[in-house]
Design a protein around this motif. Structure first.
Motif, PDB file in Angstrom:
ATOM      1  N   THR A  50      -1.875  -5.740 -16.437  1.00 39.35           N
ATOM      2  CA  THR A  50      -1.175  -6.591 -15.739  1.00 39.35           C
ATOM      3  C   THR A  50      -0.851  -5.953 -14.394  1.00 39.35           C
ATOM      4  N   GLN A  51      -0.512  -4.535 -14.537  1.00 38.09           N
ATOM      5  CA  GLN A  51       0.068  -3.689 -13.261  1.00 38.09           C
ATOM      6  C   GLN A  51       1.591  -4.088 -13.144  1.00 38.09           C
ATOM      7  N   LEU A  52       1.995  -4.490 -14.286  1.00 40.80           N
ATOM      8  CA  LEU A  52       3.697  -4.647 -14.704  1.00 40.80           C
ATOM      9  C   LEU A  52       4.291  -3.853 -15.650  1.00 40.80           C
ATOM     10  N   PHE A  53       3.224  -3.096 -16.337  1.00 41.72           N
ATOM     11  CA  PHE A  53       3.584  -2.390 -17.549  1.00 41.72           C
ATOM     12  C   PHE A  53       3.438  -0.951 -17.338  1.00 41.72           C
ATOM     13  N   ASP A  54       4.399  -0.296 -17.854  1.00 47.89           N
ATOM     14  CA  ASP A  54       4.614   1.237 -17.820  1.00 47.89           C
ATOM     15  C   ASP A  54       3.690   1.691 -19.026  1.00 47.89           C
ATOM     16  N   ILE A  55       2.571   2.501 -18.936  1.00 47.30           N
ATOM     17  CA  ILE A  55       1.816   2.749 -19.994  1.00 47.30           C
ATOM     18  C   ILE A  55       2.325   4.002 -21.034  1.00 47.30           C
ATOM     19  N   GLU A  56       3.421   4.543 -20.249  1.00 52.02           N
ATOM     20  CA  GLU A  56       3.743   5.750 -21.217  1.00 52.02           C
ATOM     21  C   GLU A  56       5.252   5.149 -21.861  1.00 52.02           C
ATOM     22  N   THR A  57       6.031   4.308 -21.124  1.00 51.09           N
ATOM     23  CA  THR A  57       7.296   4.030 -21.865  1.00 51.09           C
ATOM     24  C   THR A  57       6.949   2.746 -22.923  1.00 51.09           C
ATOM     25  N   LEU A  58       5.760   2.131 -22.631  1.00 51.20           N
ATOM     26  CA  LEU A  58       5.138   0.915 -23.184  1.00 51.20           C
ATOM     27  C   LEU A  58       6.376  -0.355 -23.185  1.00 51.20           C
ATOM     28  N   ARG A  81       0.810  -1.140   0.003  1.00 55.70           N
ATOM     29  CA  ARG A  81       0.059   0.015  -0.156  1.00 55.70           C
ATOM     30  C   ARG A  81       0.686   1.169   0.044  1.00 55.70           C
ATOM     31  N   ASP A  82       1.991   1.098   0.658  1.00 51.34           N
ATOM     32  CA  ASP A  82       2.861   2.389   0.521  1.00 51.34           C
ATOM     33  C   ASP A  82       3.397   2.643  -0.821  1.00 51.34           C
ATOM     34  N   LYS A  83       3.322   1.896  -1.576  1.00 56.19           N
ATOM     35  CA  LYS A  83       3.823   1.938  -3.160  1.00 56.19           C
ATOM     36  C   LYS A  83       2.470   2.222  -4.112  1.00 56.19           C
ATOM     37  N   ALA A  84       1.366   2.347  -3.621  1.00 54.07           N
ATOM     38  CA  ALA A  84       0.128   2.364  -4.300  1.00 54.07           C
ATOM     39  C   ALA A  84       0.433   3.700  -5.328  1.00 54.07           C
ATOM     40  N   HIS A  85       0.690   4.752  -5.017  1.00 53.56           N
ATOM     41  CA  HIS A  85       0.654   5.882  -5.657  1.00 53.56           C
ATOM     42  C   HIS A  85       1.757   5.757  -6.787  1.00 53.56           C
ATOM     43  N   MET A  86       2.864   5.153  -6.445  1.00 56.29           N
ATOM     44  CA  MET A  86       3.963   5.014  -7.643  1.00 56.29           C
ATOM     45  C   MET A  86       3.182   3.748  -8.693  1.00 56.29           C
ATOM     46  N   ILE A  87       2.818   2.884  -8.070  1.00 56.80           N
ATOM     47  CA  ILE A  87       1.966   1.908  -9.100  1.00 56.80           C
ATOM     48  C   ILE A  87       1.077   2.513  -9.937  1.00 56.80           C
ATOM     49  N   TYR A  88       0.194   3.610  -9.258  1.00 55.16           N
ATOM     50  CA  TYR A  88      -0.645   4.094 -10.154  1.00 55.16           C
ATOM     51  C   TYR A  88      -0.211   4.974 -11.213  1.00 55.16           C
ATOM     52  N   GLU A  89       0.670   5.568 -11.019  1.00 53.85           N
ATOM     53  CA  GLU A  89       1.605   6.634 -11.796  1.00 53.85           C
ATOM     54  C   GLU A  89       2.038   5.903 -13.034  1.00 53.85           C
ATOM     55  N   THR A 117       1.177   2.886 -14.002  1.00 50.56           N
ATOM     56  CA  THR A 117       0.197   1.789 -14.690  1.00 50.56           C
ATOM     57  C   THR A 117      -0.971   2.247 -14.982  1.00 50.56           C
ATOM     58  N   GLY A 118      -1.484   3.640 -14.302  1.00 52.88           N
ATOM     59  CA  GLY A 118      -2.800   4.095 -14.568  1.00 52.88           C
ATOM     60  C   GLY A 118      -3.829   3.238 -13.964  1.00 52.88           C
ATOM     61  N   MET A 119      -3.616   2.278 -12.915  1.00 54.87           N
ATOM     62  CA  MET A 119      -4.492   1.468 -12.206  1.00 54.87           C
ATOM     63  C   MET A 119      -4.242   1.430 -10.889  1.00 54.87           C
ATOM     64  N   PRO A 120      -5.392   1.456  -9.983  1.00 51.60           N
ATOM     65  CA  PRO A 120      -5.316   1.577  -8.642  1.00 51.60           C
ATOM     66  C   PRO A 120      -4.764   0.174  -8.173  1.00 51.60           C
ATOM     67  N   SER A 167      -6.787   9.222 -14.322  1.00 52.14           N
ATOM     68  CA  SER A 167      -8.141   9.311 -13.877  1.00 52.14           C
ATOM     69  C   SER A 167      -8.072   9.866 -12.177  1.00 52.14           C
ATOM     70  N   ARG A 168      -8.773  10.839 -11.788  1.00 55.64           N
ATOM     71  CA  ARG A 168      -8.704  11.149 -10.491  1.00 55.64           C
ATOM     72  C   ARG A 168     -10.260  10.719  -9.851  1.00 55.64           C
ATOM     73  N   ALA A 169     -10.975  10.054 -10.508  1.00 53.03           N
ATOM     74  CA  ALA A 169     -12.405   9.861 -10.232  1.00 53.03           C
ATOM     75  C   ALA A 169     -12.697   7.972  -9.922  1.00 53.03           C
ATOM     76  N   GLY A 170     -11.387   7.460  -9.644  1.00 49.93           N
ATOM     77  CA  GLY A 170     -11.455   6.113  -9.551  1.00 49.93           C
ATOM     78  C   GLY A 170     -11.577   5.155 -10.640  1.00 49.93           C
TER      79      GLY A 170
END
Length: 486
Positions: free
Chosen positions: A178-186, A113-121, A123-126, A271-274
């Motif tokens: 998968t939440q292992l993929f960076d959606i900007e670097t692809l 959970r302490d890494k949730a923000h980094m993961i979201y940024e 992968t784009g996913m919570p 997204s800032r709305a979930g």
């Protein structure tokens, strides 16, 4: 004439559909697989059973069509997305697949959970046990596979088996979930993989959604091997099949759960709305993105009415029962049987049947169940409006429940959007087959999509009634989120 084969490997079954050279459906064959649920509520599938059903469905569809296998030009595959498979390099599964619905990896998510923000940024996913990263970490901890093991979603598993181990691949749509993929670097992200304890070497190579994913003869069924020219996650295939290829277009697929997607073009929007941000696809080197909200219980609510509550004998009864329900009854169902997903992401939420009175009977509960499907979709569309700054004016829909006229009219009334229900139910298989046909040079993109037919619903409910009914839903959800349930 050249034929195209679309395979849709979904949560409940596998469909193989044969399309002719003009995009018309000729034959469809289905094969259901077991839903393996243990005493803890963990949901699994047998990967071997799924692979066997692919072979079975393909054989049946081709044989029923009475065509030669040599006339099939290419294959497109769509798949249930977050379901996670672990196998060795011989193609032997090392465990049952962990299904997307399964929350067994909740402890993994809690640890991070302490890494949730980094993961979201990235992968784009919570952060959630819904996604394969947590499921893969759980499998690694409990199965303890060797260093040469293969982790992947169902598309990768099928490609590996169909090609005799030659293709260990996935596409951008599946990789982005998968939440292992960076959606900007692809690319697979080594920091994310390290967090979850998964080696990048144990993940498939990522290719364009209309790339060549190897060749198959379906284990000797065909006399020669044919190319797999399209792979898409099922929701992405439905977005493509619905023709939502322009920024701002949206669709909802009503299956066991639901995926509501909006095409947001060539740049990701956080997204800032979930909601989640994913890749729609990458085609011919061009990536496009989506905002998406996933709902756990939509078609599964109808299954609950039938199999658990015994209120209906078949889904076809629900529309008439809902129409006959007492209009003054205020019953609301929040189907949080395994928590609430988008846009709330509350895994410990529990279902609530609220507002019953002496007028509440079978028809009123059935109506509340159908209404809950439309209300959950409306919640996601409202979140999209917050993120993008404009309302969805048209929603294209598909899946079994999209054939329910009561539900579709209420969906239109509740959202204020025109709802266009595809007359075909097989949109995911169609999307994958059409993409493969375009890649093979058999289909013209504009001409083949011009064949789509829709039933249209437009808002008809008075504003005050819509406000009151949606307000009751929001109040019931508030009670669930606050834990004020018995």
């Amino acid at each position: 004439m050249s034929y195209l084969l679309g395979i849709d490997q979904s949560t409940q079954s596998t469909k193989a559909i044969l399309f002719d050279g003009e995009g018309n459906m000729l034959r469809r064959a289905d094969a259901a697989h077991r839903q393996i649920v243990n005493g803890k509520g963990w949901v699994s599938h047998d990967p071997e059973e799924i692979y066997g059903n692919v072979l079975k469905a393909v054989r049946e569809a081709v044989n029923q069509a009475g065509i030669s296998g040599e006339e099939i030009a290419a294959v497109g595959i769509s798949n249930q997305r977050e379901t996670t498979v672990l196998w060795d390099r011989t193609g032997r599964p090392l465990a049952d697949a962990v299904v997307w619905q399964c929350g067994r990896a909740e402890d993994i998510a809690r640890r991070l959970r302490d890494k949730a923000h980094m993961i979201y940024e990235k992968t784009g996913m919570p952060l959630s046990p819904y996604f394969p990263a947590c499921k893969m970490a759980w499998l690694k901890e409990h199965v303890m596979p060797g260093p040469d093991a293969c982790f992947g979603t169902v598309d990768s598993w099928l490609l590996y088996r169909l090609t005799g181990g030659e293709a260990y691949l996935t596409d951008y749509s599946n990789a982005s979930r998968t939440q292992l993929f960076d959606i900007e670097t692809l690319e697979w992200d080594r920091e994310l993989c390290g967090l979850f304890g998964i080696s990048v070497d144990c993940l498939p190579e990522v290719r364009d959604s209309n790339g060549c994913f190897g060749y198959t003869d379906f284990q000797g069924f065909l006399k020669h091997k044919i190319p797999v020219l399209a792979v898409l996650g099922d929701s992405h295939a439905a977005l493509f099949g619905q023709g939502c290829r322009r920024k701002g277009m949206a669709k909802a697929t009503y299956g066991t759960g639901s995926s509501i997607m909006m095409n947001i073009g060539g740049e990701p929007v956080r997204s800032r709305a979930g909601l989640a941000t994913s890749l729609a696809w990458r085609i011919d080197g061009k990536a496009e993105y989506v905002l998406e909200g996933n709902i756990n219980y939509t078609g599964a609510v109808v299954t609950w009415l039938k199999e658990d509550m015994g209120l209906i004998a078949s889904p076809g009864e629900t529309a008439d029962l809902a129409q006959r329900a007492n209009s003054a009854d205020r019953t609301v169902l929040v189907p949080a049987f395994t928590g609430l997903s988008a846009p709330y992401w509350k895994e410990d939420a529990r279902a609530l049947l609220w507002g019953m009175s002496r007028t509440t009977g079978r028809a009123e509960v059935v109506r509340a169940a159908l209404d809950s499907i439309a209300c959950q979709v409306a919640d996601v569309l409202n979140a999209m409006e917050q993120d993008c700054g404009e309302a969805v004016r048209e929603l294209r829909v598909d899946g079994g429940p999209a054939g329910n006229p009561y539900l579709m009219q209420f969906q239109s009334d509740l959202t204020g959007a025109a709802v266009r229900a595809a007359e075909r139910e097989e949109i995911s298989a169609l999307g994958a087959a059409y993409l493969a046909g375009i890649a093979a040079g058999i289909y013209d993109r504009e001409k083949v999509f011009a064949k789509m037919r829709y039933r249209e619903y437009r808002p008809a409910m008075p504003f005050e009634e819509r406000k009151e009914r949606y307000g009751r839903w929001r109040e019931a959800v508030r009670l669930v989120l606050q834990g004020e349930t018995v």
